[in-house]
Design an enzyme around this catalytic site. Structure first.
Site, PDB file in Angstrom:
ATOM      1  N   GLY A 214       0.803  -1.218   0.000  1.00  0.00           N
ATOM      2  CA  GLY A 214       0.000   0.000   0.000  1.00  0.00           C
ATOM      3  C   GLY A 214       0.834   1.265   0.000  1.00  0.00           C
ATOM      4  O   GLY A 214       0.347   2.308   0.426  1.00  0.00           O
ATOM      5  N   ASP A 215       2.090   1.180  -0.448  1.00  0.00           N
ATOM      6  CA  ASP A 215       2.911   2.398  -0.507  1.00  0.00           C
ATOM      7  C   ASP A 215       3.979   2.182  -1.582  1.00  0.00           C
ATOM      8  O   ASP A 215       3.740   1.427  -2.520  1.00  0.00           O
ATOM      9  CB  ASP A 215       3.501   2.696   0.881  1.00  0.00           C
ATOM     10  N   ASP A 216       5.138   2.829  -1.454  1.00  0.00           N
ATOM     11  CA  ASP A 216       6.154   2.684  -2.501  1.00  0.00           C
ATOM     12  C   ASP A 216       6.476   1.203  -2.725  1.00  0.00           C
ATOM     13  O   ASP A 216       6.690   0.455  -1.768  1.00  0.00           O
ATOM     14  CB  ASP A 216       7.446   3.407  -2.100  1.00  0.00           C
TER      15      ASP A 216
END
Ligand SMILES: *[C@@H]1O[C@H](CO)[C@@H](O)[C@H](O)[C@H]1NC(C)=O
Ligand SMILES: *[C@@H]1O[C@H](CO)[C@@H](O)[C@H](O)[C@H]1NC(C)=O
Ligand SMILES: *[C@@H]1O[C@H](CO)[C@@H](O)[C@H](O)[C@H]1NC(C)=O
Ligand SMILES: *[C@@H]1O[C@H](CO)[C@@H](O)[C@H](O)[C@H]1NC(C)=O
Ligand SMILES: *[C@@H]1O[C@H](CO)[C@@H](O)[C@H](O)[C@H]1NC(C)=O
Ligand SMILES: *[C@@H]1O[C@H](CO)[C@@H](O)[C@H](O)[C@H]1NC(C)=O
Ligand SMILES: *[C@@H]1O[C@H](CO)[C@@H](O)[C@H](O)[C@H]1NC(C)=O
Ligand SMILES: *[C@@H]1O[C@H](CO)[C@@H](O)[C@H](O)[C@H]1NC(C)=O
Ligand SMILES: *[C@@H]1O[C@H](CO)[C@@H](O)[C@H](O)[C@H]1NC(C)=O
Ligand SMILES: *[C@@H]1O[C@H](CO)[C@@H](O)[C@H](O)[C@H]1NC(C)=O
Ligand SMILES: *[C@@H]1O[C@H](CO)[C@@H](O)[C@H](O)[C@H]1NC(C)=O
Length: 412
Positions: A214-216
């Site tokens: 859910g991020d980089d």
């Protein structure tokens, strides 16, 4: 060590080289020991002391064998300073959500066989933080620190507490066939569950990673040089990230010689994006800062297949500042130059193809965007290159400006 510099492009050879180094060490009459870690078999029994003991016994010229069992890691593992060490992970380390692993050394071969797993028990955090960013005290699953001439292979990471992996102060490290899935029990992904981050590291290769998060997906932060990301697939996260960088006032950092090739994205926000802090310091890290110096250059991103992207395929934003504060987007002195994004195909949710919000105080130079063939979901060809302060657009023409206050997502 010179051997590794020569071998770097031929990453496949590294493992053999390490094997021969270890073999050489053992024929030099250095005893090569194997330590088998036996699990306590009960969540109320912390296996961390037994694991640390195995690394103490066998972390130099030895092998640590984890059986096909579940190990409960209830306290922090710090196994650094290893030398000529094999880690054979055939089971699962179930890491309590408050715990983590700091790992490092020279000539390490960490083998997970495609099923050895680190489970960060992250669901407790995903529920607790409720989408808040950079919640204090949230640990990274594994920190690979001070590591040289090493290989990590065939390891699975699930439900990481926060970032899955940080590679810091490391050089000549190959990480391949790694699977990351940070989906929570409800199938959705939590913020800050990055796949991997490189910091103060050189000659790091990521090959055949599959990341759901859910991020980089993979991010290059301060002083990341000679990094390769090859043949990898990203689901749901933000794609390849440069930064954030420039957060520490007056610090000079670089991101240089990065090659990212053959990447497939499913439902990610970007293919790749760049995020720098503004030139003005507002507040202090982790959630404030700015005013950092330095440059990123010699970046090649090629052969991207984008499936159903959620946002802008390629974005530069130099507007990052303390959350809730706006503006000063033209003040960053962090320089961005010689960056190419090419051979990109697939489907995206929305125009434009690129949003390049560069700081007028230090314009972007020599940006190449070419051979881009993208369609919107309804089949219409994607279009649009919004630019501020871009000197030298190669392969494209700017078609307009950004809103001038674009966020890290490239949107306004
Ligand atoms: C685990 O340990 C607890 C506390 O000592 C005990 O009550 C429980 O029966 C143990 N569980 C198993 C499966 O051995
Ligand atoms: C590990 O053990 C489980 C049973 O506990 C078995 O189902 C599984 O096949 C084993 N995995 C490997 C790779 O041996
Ligand atoms: C891990 O142990 C090493 C050596 O004792 C020490 O230098 C380092 O600070 C420790 N790191 C953490 C995060 O505890
Ligand atoms: C990871 O561990 C949690 C318990 O903390 C468990 O609920 C979850 O199923 C495990 N995930 C996997 C993929 O094994
Ligand atoms: C890495 O090495 C440096 C210098 O030797 C030491 O200060 C630092 O604590 C080490 N980091 C870790 C995480 O072990
Ligand atoms: C691209 O990467 C995929 C794995 O994601 C691999 O199967 C494929 O062979 C690679 N293609 C090339 C041309 O290397
Ligand atoms: C980062 O790299 C720059 C340029 O090489 C160097 O001046 C700086 O000291 C490095 N920073 C750290 C913290 O190593
Ligand atoms: C732009 O960058 C490319 C790749 O780094 C380089 O080959 C080229 O010479 C640069 N062009 C200009 C005009 O600087
Ligand atoms: C496809 O969607 C875009 C953006 O919503 C819209 O501008 C365009 O007219 C649509 N094309 C067709 C053929 O419906
Ligand atoms: C920043 O500079 C660009 C010119 O490079 C200009 O178009 C834009 O309006 C400026 N933005 C702000 C917020 O001053
Ligand atoms: C950019 O615009 C110039 C002038 O109109 C045109 O000659 C050139 O072909 C355009 N380049 C691209 C990549 O569209």
């Amino acid at each position: 060590m010179k051997l590794f510099n020569i071998l770097f492009p031929m990453i496949i050879s590294i493992r053999a080289a390490i094997a021969s180094l270890i073999a050489e060490a053992s024929t030099q009459n250095l005893e090569f020991k194997t330590c088998v870690v036996n699990p306590g078999g009960n969540s109320s029994i912390d296996d961390a002391p037994a694991i640390i003991d195995a690394f103490t016994q066998c972390g130099h010229n030895g092998k640590i064998l984890f059986l096909n069992e579940t190990y409960h890691v209830n306290t922090v593992l710090n196994t650094t300073g290893l030398k000529n060490c094999e880690v054979d992970l055939r089971g699962t380390l179930l890491i309590l959500q408050s715990s983590a692993w700091v790992f490092g050394g020279d000539n390490i071969n960490f083998q997970g066989h495609g099923y050895g797993t680190l489970n960060g028990s992250g669901q407790a955090w995903y529920t607790f933080i409720h989408g808040k960013s950079n919640y204090p005290g949230r640990p990274h699953a594994i920190t690979i620190a001070n590591t040289t001439n090493s290989v990590f292979e065939g390891i699975k990471f699930v439900q990481s507490q926060m970032w899955t992996m940080t590679v810091i102060h490391s050089k000549n490290v190959l990480l391949q066939d790694i699977y990351v899935n940070n989906a929570g029990n409800d199938g959705t992904t939590s913020s800050n569950t990055d796949g991997a981050n490189t910091i103060f590291s050189d000659h790091i290769t990521f090959k055949r990673w599959d990341i759901t998060n859910g991020d980089d997906s993979i991010a290059f932060k301060a002083n990341s040089t000679n990094i390769r990301v090859l043949d990898s697939t990203f689901h749901n996260g933000l794609g390849i990230a440069f930064g954030s960088i420039g957060q520490y006032k007056g610090e000079f950092n670089t991101i240089e010689n990065i090659r990212v090739k053959n990447i497939t994205c499913y439902n990610t926000l970007h293919g790749a994006y760049v995020k720098t802090w503004t030139g003005q310091q507002v507040g202090y890290p982790p959630n404030g800062g700015g005013g950092g110096l330095g440059f990123m250059k010699d970046i090649l991103l090629s052969d991207f297949t984008l499936n159903n992207l959620r946002g802008i395929p390629f974005s530069i934003s130099q507007c990052t500042t303390f959350s809730g504060v706006a503006g000063a987007c033209n003040t960053s002195l962090f320089e961005i130059e010689d960056l190419t994004f090419e051979n990109v195909a697939g489907t995206i949710g929305t125009n434009p193809i690129a949003s390049l919000q560069c700081s007028a105080a230090a314009p972007c130079k020599n940006i190449t965007l070419q051979n881009i063939d993208l369609a919107l979901r309804n089949g219409t060809a994607a279009s649009g290159y919004n630019c501020d302060a871009v000197f030298g657009s190669i392969g494209f023409n700017c078609t307009g400006f950004t809103c001038g206050t674009s966020s890290a997502t490239g949107s306004c």
